[in-house]
Design an enzyme around this catalytic site. Structure first.
Site, mmCIF file in Angstrom:
data_model
loop_
_atom_site.group_PDB
_atom_site.id
_atom_site.type_symbol
_atom_site.label_atom_id
_atom_site.label_comp_id
_atom_site.label_asym_id
_atom_site.label_seq_id
_atom_site.Cartn_x
_atom_site.Cartn_y
_atom_site.Cartn_z
ATOM 1 N N THR A 12 0.826 -1.219 0.000
ATOM 2 C CA THR A 12 0.000 0.000 0.000
ATOM 3 C C THR A 12 0.852 1.256 0.000
ATOM 4 O O THR A 12 0.524 2.242 -0.670
ATOM 5 C CB THR A 12 -0.907 0.012 1.264
ATOM 6 O OG1 THR A 12 -1.821 -1.064 1.151
ATOM 7 C CG2 THR A 12 -1.666 1.301 1.407
ATOM 8 N N SER A 54 1.368 -7.457 -1.184
ATOM 9 C CA SER A 54 2.024 -8.554 -0.457
ATOM 10 C C SER A 54 1.161 -9.816 -0.388
ATOM 11 O O SER A 54 1.651 -10.873 0.012
ATOM 12 C CB SER A 54 2.469 -8.111 0.933
ATOM 13 O OG SER A 54 1.391 -8.026 1.814
HETATM 14 N N1 ASP Z 1 -2.842 -5.407 0.353
HETATM 15 C C1 ASP Z 1 -1.758 -4.560 0.792
HETATM 16 C C2 ASP Z 1 -0.486 -5.383 0.807
HETATM 17 O O1 ASP Z 1 -0.304 -6.169 1.686
HETATM 18 C C3 ASP Z 1 -2.055 -4.007 2.132
HETATM 19 C C4 ASP Z 1 -1.018 -3.065 2.695
HETATM 20 O O2 ASP Z 1 0.086 -2.934 2.228
HETATM 21 O O3 ASP Z 1 -1.343 -2.405 3.717
HETATM 22 O O4 ASP Z 1 0.318 -5.262 -0.081
#
Ligand code: ASP
Length: 328
Positions: A12, A54
């Protein structure tokens, strides 16, 4: 001036709105440009390693990150790794084993809101991460929401708030207040880190629910070298439904079993109840005690790449690494 390598992997923190949901799109250089004041205090170089949500991370990516740190270890004083929060705790645990006993700080961070948003935790997390990477704090840690958490003890416990991570069964290593790192705990570290470059990824996790069919467990054993069972409370398996027979049979066939708990805090203690006692005393399954599930999984992958000898596996599993479990 301290030399820091910024290793970008996505998440994110580096995401943009695509019209189709957030996706990583900002480079490591781009992140730095949005947080002036980091360069000047430290000298930063960037490695654009990955640009992943991720959710898409695999153990192959953990090995890539470890390799990047290894190849640059002598050239830098510390490392900042930007990463999505969803599987950050797994990566932090994996790096704690793959880079055992690092004398230099290896700091993972990320954010709940992208760096380009008006309200974001990205900038503070990044600033704090660089502060820690430029300190003399050894080993792998997560820096998030002004807290420093040991890499083997972190868990994502909030899906939206800025305070996304907690340290499980272990105190925070420190906090960052007004731009200053206050350390509560000083970890020990070796002089030379021990790098590993292999993982046996055939590790599966079963979260037990009332009424779980033993055939689910059979299926997981048939495809894995080790199965981690997240059971209830201090640990145990249902006494009907053939679970004990199933576990016994697959242990005889050379598989490994670790019992852990779905309860976030305080860990397992299999000997307490009848439903757990026999598993440990008669069948000889291993248990997680105070370790996080993330650490158990990464540790098993790391151990099973070294040995499949049951006595050796058990010995390594119960040997604390980076304070992942209290010594017993
Ligand atoms: N879906 C994102 C990730 O894990 C969530 C984040 O980075 O806060 O890459």
């Amino acid at each position: 001036m301290k030399r820091i390598l910024l290793i970008a992997t996505g998440g994110t923190i580096a995401s943009r709105e695509t019209g189709d949901g957030l996706a990583p799109g900002i480079s490591a250089e781009g992140l730095l440009e949005l947080v002036p004041g980091i360069e000047g205090k430290v000298s930063v170089r960037c490695a654009e390693l990955l640009a992943l949500d991720s959710t898409n991370m695999t153990p192959e990516h953990w090995l890539m990150i470890a390799r990047c740190v290894r190849e640059n270890f002598d050239k830098y004083d510390g490392f900042v790794i930007t990463h999505g929060t969803d599987t950050l705790a797994y990566t932090a645990a994996a790096l704690s084993y793959l880079i055992k006993g690092s004398s230099k700080p290896i700091v993972l961070t990320g954010a709940q809101k992208p760096i380009g948003f008006d309200s974001t935790d990205s900038k503070e997390n990044l600033r704090d991460a660089f502060l820690c990477a430029a300190s003399d704090m050894p080993g792998v840690s997560i820096v998030f929401d002004h807290k420093v958490i040991l890499g083997t003890r972190a868990k994502k416990t909030r899906s939206k708030s800025f305070s996304a991570f907690e340290s499980i069964n272990y105190p925070d290593l420190g906090v960052i207040r007004d731009g200053e790192l206050l350390r509560f705990i000083r970890q020990e570290c070796g002089r030379e880190p021990e790098f590993s470059d292999r993982l046996d990824t055939r590790v599966a996790l079963l979260k037990l629910i009332p009424g779980t069919d033993r055939e689910v467990l059979d299926f997981l054993f048939s495809r894995s070298a080790a199965v981690v069972i997240e059971s209830y409370g201090v640990g145990g398996l249902p006494e009907s439904g053939g679970f004990y027979e199933c576990v016994g049979e697959w242990l005889r066939r050379g598989r490994f079993v670790v019992l852990t708990t779905q309860v976030e805090n305080e860990g397992s203690d299999l000997g307490v109840y009848h439903v757990g006692h026999r598993l440990k005393r008669e069948l000889g399954v291993m248990e997680a005690y105070d370790m996080t599930t993330e650490a158990v999984i990464a540790k098993l992958m790391w151990i099973l790449a070294k040995t499949k000898d049951p006595a050796e596996v058990e010995k390594l599993f119960y040997t604390p690494v980076a304070m992942d479990m209290f010594p017993r």
